[in-house]
Design a protein around this motif. Structure first.
Motif, PDB file in Angstrom:
ATOM      1  N   SER A   1       0.793  -1.277  -0.047  1.00 19.66           N
ATOM      2  CA  SER A   1      -0.107   0.011  -0.126  1.00 19.66           C
ATOM      3  C   SER A   1       0.964   1.401   0.245  1.00 19.66           C
ATOM      4  O   SER A   1       0.647   2.257  -0.522  1.00 19.66           O
ATOM      5  N   ALA A   2       1.905   1.128   0.665  1.00 19.51           N
ATOM      6  CA  ALA A   2       2.850   2.421   0.664  1.00 19.51           C
ATOM      7  C   ALA A   2       3.769   2.595  -0.584  1.00 19.51           C
ATOM      8  O   ALA A   2       3.772   3.560  -1.134  1.00 19.51           O
ATOM      9  N   LEU A   3       4.235   1.619  -1.099  1.00 18.09           N
ATOM     10  CA  LEU A   3       5.139   1.643  -2.269  1.00 18.09           C
ATOM     11  C   LEU A   3       4.038   1.589  -3.701  1.00 18.09           C
ATOM     12  O   LEU A   3       4.762   2.042  -4.839  1.00 18.09           O
ATOM     13  N   ARG A   4       3.123   0.891  -3.425  1.00 21.68           N
ATOM     14  CA  ARG A   4       2.112   0.823  -4.793  1.00 21.68           C
ATOM     15  C   ARG A   4       3.178   0.453  -6.159  1.00 21.68           C
ATOM     16  O   ARG A   4       3.027   1.521  -7.174  1.00 21.68           O
ATOM     17  N   PRO A   5       3.820  -0.673  -6.249  1.00 23.81           N
ATOM     18  CA  PRO A   5       4.555  -0.852  -7.321  1.00 23.81           C
ATOM     19  C   PRO A   5       4.070  -0.842  -8.456  1.00 23.81           C
ATOM     20  O   PRO A   5       4.528  -0.894  -9.699  1.00 23.81           O
ATOM     21  N   ALA A   6       2.717  -1.095  -8.727  1.00 18.78           N
ATOM     22  CA  ALA A   6       1.906  -1.173 -10.078  1.00 18.78           C
ATOM     23  C   ALA A   6       1.506   0.073 -10.391  1.00 18.78           C
ATOM     24  O   ALA A   6       1.208   0.045 -11.781  1.00 18.78           O
ATOM     25  N   LEU A   7       1.727   1.120  -9.660  1.00 21.26           N
ATOM     26  CA  LEU A   7       1.215   2.218 -10.382  1.00 21.26           C
ATOM     27  C   LEU A   7       1.941   2.823 -11.568  1.00 21.26           C
ATOM     28  O   LEU A   7       0.994   3.229 -12.644  1.00 21.26           O
ATOM     29  N   PRO A   8       2.885   2.782 -11.787  1.00 26.31           N
ATOM     30  CA  PRO A   8       3.530   3.209 -12.981  1.00 26.31           C
ATOM     31  C   PRO A   8       3.127   2.374 -14.097  1.00 26.31           C
ATOM     32  O   PRO A   8       2.684   2.786 -15.575  1.00 26.31           O
TER      33      PRO A   8
END
Length: 328
Positions: free
Chosen positions: A15-22
């Motif tokens: 939730s903090a890193l949100r790796p899939a956002l890009p």
């Protein structure tokens, strides 16, 4: 500054890193019918791909020459170059998302776009200067990097529209760097961003000037304290190419600090920029740590200062991702 990024389900680290956002933002940009969104998305994918390749397989990313297998300093330089491409890739992704959603007119994106344009010009200059050296050193003509540098220039110029507006945006991006010195440093993220971005700005200009002067001089490598003689000029070539993304990264840091002061770090663009800062800093620390320890034991402190700068980048990115989000 972008729309808030939805937290990853499940909370915790994801939730903090949100790796899939890009990936999500780039997918939407490619699906858009806006040519600029697709252009910036292509730039972002190319930069992310180059970054991963340089970090994971630096020996495979150079045209074969005799020193490729043994030149550990060159491999380290290429890993740092790959790490420094991450903020650039995230910037392209943010601009692609903004173009797809008709938000390129905001000050944040205008300044990032102007920084991309100037960085593209500087990159072209360095590549053109490399053509002569490549004829009698280690590379073939850098056609692919030259072509890759042209698309960001075209996209950035298209966003600005007129030369007058472009110059105004460049001035705005440059004045934004003053926030590193005069902005609010009461928040931990702001303080860390001031240190990290100032390090990138100073290191970028120092590298640009010093590596060009020493590339042919056979003196000490600024980052890794290795002797550079004729064939090992490649170390200084690789080092000089880190100067452009270092300076671009400083402008990204100024944008992040502005967002932190305004409580806007939950916006998708700033999340992606913070992700890039964190990853870049971690890779920089991992690449430079052993050299810094060895140099400190020998009484040489410049690599130690560089290590502190990389650590500040990682810290700044992490604090931005962990900062309390303002309600939207």
């Amino acid at each position: 500054g972008g729309t808030p990024a939805a937290p990853a389900p499940g909370g915790g680290l994801a939730s903090a890193l949100r790796p899939a956002l890009p990936l999500k933002r780039l997918s939407l940009a490619f699906a858009s019918d806006v040519p600029l969104a697709r252009g910036f998305a292509f730039n972002s994918v190319a930069a992310y791909t180059a970054a991963v390749a340089l970090v994971l397989t630096p020996s495979m990313c150079v045209v074969p020459f005799q020193l490729a297998a043994a030149n550990a300093a060159l491999h380290a330089q290429l890993r740092l170059l790959g790490a420094l491409l991450l903020p650039a890739a995230a910037t392209f992704a943010g601009l692609a998302d903004a173009a797809a959603n008709d938000r390129l007119s905001s000050a944040t994106y205008a300044h990032l776009n102007a920084a991309v344009f100037v960085a593209g010009l500087a990159w072209m200059y360095l590549l053109c200067g490399l053509i002569k050296l490549s004829a009698d050193a280690f590379l073939g003509p850098p056609v692919v990097p030259l072509v890759a540098a042209m698309l960001p220039l075209v996209c950035a110029a298209k966003v600005a529209g007129t030369s007058g507006q472009l110059f105004a945006d460049i001035k705005g991006a440059g004045s934004g760097l003053w926030r590193l010195a005069i902005g609010d440093d009461s928040k931990p993220a702001c303080r860390a961003l001031s240190i990290a971005a100032s390090f990138m700005l100073l290191a970028g200009f120092a590298t640009l000037v010093a590596s060009g002067a020493t590339m042919r001089a056979g003196v000490t490598d600024l980052w890794f304290s290795t002797s550079a003689v004729d064939p090992a000029q490649v170390n200084f070539v690789a080092q000089r190419f880190t100067s452009v993304p270092l300076i671009l990264g400083a402008i990204v840091g100024a944008a992040l600090k502005s967002a932190a002061e305004r409580g806007r770090l939950s916006a998708g663009t700033f999340v992606m920029l913070a992700q890039a800062y964190l990853a870049c800093g971690v890779i920089g620390v991992a690449t430079s740590a052993q050299t810094a320890i060895t140099a400190a034991a020998a009484g040489t402190w410049l690599p130690v200062v560089a290590l502190v700068g990389w650590a500040a980048m990682a810290t700044a990115g992490g604090l931005c991702l962990a900062a309390p989000k303002a309600s939207s």
